[in-house]
Enzyme design. Sequence first.
Site: not given
Length: 334
Positions: A201, A116, A198
């Site tokens: 969203k 991130k 993965k």
Amino acid sequence: MENQEKKTVLSFIQPTGTPTLGNYLGAFKNWKKMSGDYDCLFAVADLHSITVRPKPEDLRRRSLELYALLLALGLDCEKNTIFIQSMVPEHGQLAWILECYTQFGEASRMTQFKDKSEKHSDNVNVGLFAYPVLMAADILLYQTDYVPIGADQKQHLEITRDIAERFNGIYGNSFKIPEPFIGEVGANIKSLQEPAKKMSKSDANAKAFISILDDDNVIMKKIKSAITDSEAKVRYAEGKDGVNNLMSIYSCCTGKNMQEIEREFDGRGYGDFKNAVGEAVVEELRPLKQEYTRLINDKAYLMECAVAGAEKASRRAGVTLKKVMKKIGFVQAK
Ligand code: TYM
């Protein structure tokens, strides 16, 4: 069984967008399964989601929408405790305390922090770094036994256990050591376009993920355009990430195992297979979508459940927090 005798299950989800089929199969489906037999706490992790600074109106709307989705799953807000994290102040309070029992080095090793901070390099805030400690506080506040999660959260559960063991080692038994509950199939649903990654969203390519509120025809289209391979044979094997992923999705929705699926599609091409996967997903999500549409229009009911859930959670969390504060040596009224 009374709640006191049942094992405690807890899991949260961030309101960062409509949940995907990955969230549904990796987490929600197990939440629903466990909700009858365990003392369950489920929540919208809105405190976690401000590491990326959402607009206030988006955060508020998404948090309530996600709360409605949790109820639409069929989770009973009377039997279970279903709440919005920021409405329970004990989470932030315990998180600060636990930060003082977490080493900088161990938090730096979190792969999600590394990923991130690369992805949001313009906003690598301290909250992003301390994120797993807040998650540890969420779990440890309720003396949780099991945490149903997808595979991507396993490392965060490990650090939670380490922090709890360290604290218990210093002050005596204070926290129960939680166990992850990771389903055999569905714990790692992949992107439909890049099946090594993965399903997420926040993927820039909308064809890569299925939102659980997508229209039926959108779901069918996305599955039909999923990446497979040139072998044209439905079998679960190394190097067939795209097909393996579709087989996992199909298995979760139908309850069939991989051998049964291979037999069912023996001699048939990917076209037939994708059709069946698409239809199975549409059927799986249909009741959830219907119930969500009903609930999202009943804001008064949603708020009533959210307030009652937060009060219930806060009462329970307060017991652990008080015990911890006493052990550390904070002055207490009584
Ligand atoms: P979040 O919001 O990213 O995801 C919610 C749940 O969905 C699972 N999941 C997946 N499972 C299978 N395949 C996928 N592609 C997939 N994508 C997501 C996640 O593993 C998760 O179980 N940090 C957590 C939220 C959290 C939490 C907690 C979880 C905050 N406090 C306490 C458990 C306990 C998160 O960001 O999940």
